[in-house]
Write a protein that holds these residues in place. Structure first.
Motif, PDB file in Angstrom:
ATOM      1  N   GLU A  30       0.836  -1.188   0.000  1.00 33.70           N
ATOM      2  CA  GLU A  30       0.000   0.000   0.000  1.00 33.70           C
ATOM      3  C   GLU A  30       0.879   1.249   0.000  1.00 33.70           C
ATOM      4  OE1 GLU A  30      -2.516   0.222   3.401  1.00 33.70           O
ATOM      5  OE2 GLU A  30      -0.921  -0.165   4.791  1.00 33.70           O
ATOM      6  N   PRO A  31       0.369   2.349  -0.529  1.00 31.18           N
ATOM      7  CA  PRO A  31       1.171   3.572  -0.591  1.00 31.18           C
ATOM      8  C   PRO A  31       1.570   4.065   0.797  1.00 31.18           C
ATOM      9  CG  PRO A  31      -0.822   3.784  -1.913  1.00 31.18           C
ATOM     10  CD  PRO A  31      -0.933   2.518  -1.147  1.00 31.18           C
ATOM     11  N   TYR A  35       1.528   7.018   2.029  1.00 25.05           N
ATOM     12  CA  TYR A  35       0.630   7.993   2.639  1.00 25.05           C
ATOM     13  C   TYR A  35      -0.554   7.310   3.318  1.00 25.05           C
ATOM     14  CZ  TYR A  35      -2.248   7.551  -1.596  1.00 25.05           C
ATOM     15  OH  TYR A  35      -2.998   7.071  -2.639  1.00 25.05           O
TER      16      TYR A  35
END
Length: 51
Positions: free
Chosen positions: A27-28, A30
């Motif tokens: 997952e990113p 951020y």
């Protein structure tokens, strides 16, 4: 020679499978490190100039 070719093919299949598996669970940053206490304001000037 037959064993070497089959080992190379097996490694290629394993690498492709691992690539898809890691892409599915990644997952990113951020999203991974988002907290409710983070406050980010207007940076104004950054390293590449005025925004």
């Amino acid at each position: 020679m037959k064993a070497f070719v089959s080992a190379v093919i097996a490694l290629i299949i394993l690498a492709v499978a691992a690539s898809f598996a890691l892409a599915a669970i990644q997952e990113p940053v951020y999203k991974a490190f988002a907290t409710s206490g983070t406050r980010v304001g207007d940076p104004g000037h950054n390293l590449i100039g005025h925004r």
